[in-house]
Design a protein around this motif. Structure first.
Motif, PDB file in Angstrom:
ATOM      1  N   UNK A 156     -10.749 -25.552 -11.613  1.00  0.00           N
ATOM      2  CA  UNK A 156      -9.760 -25.215 -10.599  1.00  0.00           C
ATOM      3  C   UNK A 156     -10.430 -24.724  -9.314  1.00  0.00           C
ATOM      4  N   UNK A 157      -9.994 -25.279  -8.191  1.00  0.00           N
ATOM      5  CA  UNK A 157     -10.533 -24.911  -6.881  1.00  0.00           C
ATOM      6  C   UNK A 157     -10.129 -23.477  -6.523  1.00  0.00           C
ATOM      7  N   UNK A 158     -10.981 -22.805  -5.770  1.00  0.00           N
ATOM      8  CA  UNK A 158     -10.747 -21.427  -5.363  1.00  0.00           C
ATOM      9  C   UNK A 158      -9.489 -21.223  -4.537  1.00  0.00           C
ATOM     10  N   UNK A 159      -8.978 -22.296  -3.933  1.00  0.00           N
ATOM     11  CA  UNK A 159      -7.734 -22.206  -3.184  1.00  0.00           C
ATOM     12  C   UNK A 159      -6.630 -21.609  -4.042  1.00  0.00           C
ATOM     13  N   UNK A 160      -6.540 -22.086  -5.282  1.00  0.00           N
ATOM     14  CA  UNK A 160      -5.489 -21.607  -6.178  1.00  0.00           C
ATOM     15  C   UNK A 160      -5.739 -20.159  -6.591  1.00  0.00           C
ATOM     16  N   UNK A 161      -6.981 -19.795  -6.834  1.00  0.00           N
ATOM     17  CA  UNK A 161      -7.315 -18.401  -7.150  1.00  0.00           C
ATOM     18  C   UNK A 161      -6.818 -17.500  -6.014  1.00  0.00           C
ATOM     19  N   UNK A 162      -7.237 -17.856  -4.773  1.00  0.00           N
ATOM     20  CA  UNK A 162      -6.867 -17.017  -3.638  1.00  0.00           C
ATOM     21  C   UNK A 162      -5.365 -16.909  -3.484  1.00  0.00           C
ATOM     22  N   UNK A 163      -4.661 -18.033  -3.514  1.00  0.00           N
ATOM     23  CA  UNK A 163      -3.223 -18.004  -3.283  1.00  0.00           C
ATOM     24  C   UNK A 163      -2.524 -17.087  -4.268  1.00  0.00           C
ATOM     25  N   UNK A 164      -2.839 -17.226  -5.537  1.00  0.00           N
ATOM     26  CA  UNK A 164      -2.127 -16.447  -6.545  1.00  0.00           C
ATOM     27  C   UNK A 164      -2.527 -14.972  -6.530  1.00  0.00           C
ATOM     28  N   UNK A 165      -3.803 -14.679  -6.274  1.00  0.00           N
ATOM     29  CA  UNK A 165      -4.225 -13.279  -6.173  1.00  0.00           C
ATOM     30  C   UNK A 165      -3.608 -12.618  -4.940  1.00  0.00           C
ATOM     31  N   UNK A 166      -3.645 -13.302  -3.812  1.00  0.00           N
ATOM     32  CA  UNK A 166      -3.052 -12.766  -2.588  1.00  0.00           C
ATOM     33  C   UNK A 166      -1.559 -12.539  -2.778  1.00  0.00           C
ATOM     34  N   UNK A 167      -0.857 -13.507  -3.337  1.00  0.00           N
ATOM     35  CA  UNK A 167       0.585 -13.366  -3.551  1.00  0.00           C
ATOM     36  C   UNK A 167       0.900 -12.204  -4.487  1.00  0.00           C
ATOM     37  N   UNK A 168       0.169 -12.075  -5.581  1.00  0.00           N
ATOM     38  CA  UNK A 168       0.441 -10.999  -6.541  1.00  0.00           C
ATOM     39  C   UNK A 168       0.213  -9.631  -5.900  1.00  0.00           C
ATOM     40  N   UNK A 169      -0.881  -9.474  -5.180  1.00  0.00           N
ATOM     41  CA  UNK A 169      -1.159  -8.196  -4.519  1.00  0.00           C
ATOM     42  C   UNK A 169      -0.135  -7.940  -3.410  1.00  0.00           C
ATOM     43  N   UNK A 170       0.151  -8.968  -2.623  1.00  0.00           N
ATOM     44  CA  UNK A 170       1.120  -8.847  -1.534  1.00  0.00           C
ATOM     45  C   UNK A 170       2.476  -8.368  -2.036  1.00  0.00           C
ATOM     46  N   UNK A 171       3.016  -9.027  -3.047  1.00  0.00           N
ATOM     47  CA  UNK A 171       4.353  -8.673  -3.529  1.00  0.00           C
ATOM     48  C   UNK A 171       4.368  -7.321  -4.238  1.00  0.00           C
ATOM     49  N   UNK A 172       3.255  -6.918  -4.847  1.00  0.00           N
ATOM     50  CA  UNK A 172       3.178  -5.563  -5.397  1.00  0.00           C
ATOM     51  C   UNK A 172       3.348  -4.559  -4.254  1.00  0.00           C
ATOM     52  N   UNK A 173       2.647  -4.795  -3.142  1.00  0.00           N
ATOM     53  CA  UNK A 173       2.755  -3.897  -1.989  1.00  0.00           C
ATOM     54  C   UNK A 173       4.133  -3.981  -1.348  1.00  0.00           C
ATOM     55  N   UNK A 174       4.655  -5.202  -1.141  1.00  0.00           N
ATOM     56  CA  UNK A 174       5.947  -5.337  -0.452  1.00  0.00           C
ATOM     57  C   UNK A 174       7.106  -4.826  -1.299  1.00  0.00           C
ATOM     58  N   UNK A 175       6.890  -4.647  -2.596  1.00  0.00           N
ATOM     59  CA  UNK A 175       7.947  -4.052  -3.425  1.00  0.00           C
ATOM     60  C   UNK A 175       8.219  -2.612  -3.011  1.00  0.00           C
ATOM     61  N   UNK A 176       7.291  -1.988  -2.289  1.00  0.00           N
ATOM     62  CA  UNK A 176       7.452  -0.610  -1.842  1.00  0.00           C
ATOM     63  C   UNK A 176       8.049  -0.513  -0.443  1.00  0.00           C
ATOM     64  N   UNK A 177       8.281  -1.669   0.193  1.00  0.00           N
ATOM     65  CA  UNK A 177       8.814  -1.717   1.559  1.00  0.00           C
ATOM     66  C   UNK A 177      10.076  -2.567   1.531  1.00  0.00           C
ATOM     67  N   UNK A 178      11.220  -1.953   1.827  1.00  0.00           N
ATOM     68  CA  UNK A 178      12.475  -2.690   1.702  1.00  0.00           C
ATOM     69  C   UNK A 178      13.033  -3.202   3.024  1.00  0.00           C
ATOM     70  N   UNK A 179      12.376  -2.900   4.142  1.00  0.00           N
ATOM     71  CA  UNK A 179      12.933  -3.341   5.415  1.00  0.00           C
ATOM     72  C   UNK A 179      12.097  -4.387   6.146  1.00  0.00           C
ATOM     73  N   UNK A 180      10.793  -4.424   5.919  1.00  0.00           N
ATOM     74  CA  UNK A 180       9.910  -5.300   6.681  1.00  0.00           C
ATOM     75  C   UNK A 180       9.028  -6.154   5.784  1.00  0.00           C
ATOM     76  N   UNK A 181       8.691  -7.325   6.298  1.00  0.00           N
ATOM     77  CA  UNK A 181       7.753  -8.225   5.655  1.00  0.00           C
ATOM     78  C   UNK A 181       6.348  -7.713   5.946  1.00  0.00           C
ATOM     79  N   UNK A 182       5.498  -7.666   4.934  1.00  0.00           N
ATOM     80  CA  UNK A 182       4.109  -7.283   5.145  1.00  0.00           C
ATOM     81  C   UNK A 182       3.286  -8.511   5.504  1.00  0.00           C
ATOM     82  N   UNK A 183       2.136  -8.285   6.120  1.00  0.00           N
ATOM     83  CA  UNK A 183       1.192  -9.354   6.441  1.00  0.00           C
ATOM     84  C   UNK A 183      -0.158  -9.017   5.830  1.00  0.00           C
ATOM     85  N   UNK A 184      -0.827 -10.021   5.287  1.00  0.00           N
ATOM     86  CA  UNK A 184      -2.174  -9.827   4.764  1.00  0.00           C
ATOM     87  C   UNK A 184      -3.132  -9.703   5.944  1.00  0.00           C
ATOM     88  N   UNK A 185      -3.914  -8.619   5.973  1.00  0.00           N
ATOM     89  CA  UNK A 185      -4.888  -8.437   7.048  1.00  0.00           C
ATOM     90  C   UNK A 185      -6.314  -8.640   6.560  1.00  0.00           C
TER      91      UNK A 185
END
Length: 162
Positions: free
Chosen positions: A66-95
């Protein structure tokens, strides 16, 4: 009087928390990129997420894993949504995101689990781990995410009527 600081998963459930979690799951499902990377998100609690997906030869690089593209996408999404679960008004951005590959992945079912680490105001830190069908870690990463000016309520999929 001094206040007590607790991790989000130790705090009592807030009104509307479950509705926010389900709305984030709908937002994820509505994202056009997920037509190319079929997967399912579950917010398992405040500061926690799980994404399940399957990989196949369609995602392999020339050496047959499996290409690293898939690793990155799923890891970024999982971490992102864990963080955004704590914010109910705004979309977070990966920095920023730091990724470690720990094992090559052939075809099969994979689980990405994300969890909030720190931050509650403007910048959030969350981590994620990928595990294969045998439960072995195949990758991990840590991301930083910041509040944007984009209201969640205006995004396709977030509200039930969208």
């Amino acid at each position: 009087m001094r206040g007590i600081v607790t991790r989000p998963d130790a705090a009592p459930a807030m009104a509307g928390e479950a509705a926010h979690f389900r709305a984030l799951e709908r937002l994820y499902a509505a994202a056009p990129v997920n037509l190319r990377f079929p997967s399912a998100l579950e917010i398992t609690g405040a500061g926690r997420s799980r994404i399940t997906f399957a990989t196949s030869p369609d995602y392999f690089h020339a050496a047959g894993a499996t290409h690293g593209t898939l690793y990155f996408k799923m890891l970024d999404d999982a971490a992102f949504y864990a963080a955004n679960s704590l914010v109910s008004d705004r979309f977070l951005l990966t920095t920023g995101f730091n990724l470690h590959f720990t094992k090559p992945l052939k075809a099969g079912r994979v689980i990405a689990e994300g969890s909030w680490v720190s931050g509650r105001r403007r910048v959030f830190v969350a981590e994620a781990h990928l595990r294969d069908e045998e439960g072995d870690e195949i990758g991990r990463g840590t991301g930083t995410f910041m509040r944007s000016h984009i209201p969640l309520s205006g995004l396709p999929g977030y509200s039930e009527s969208a």
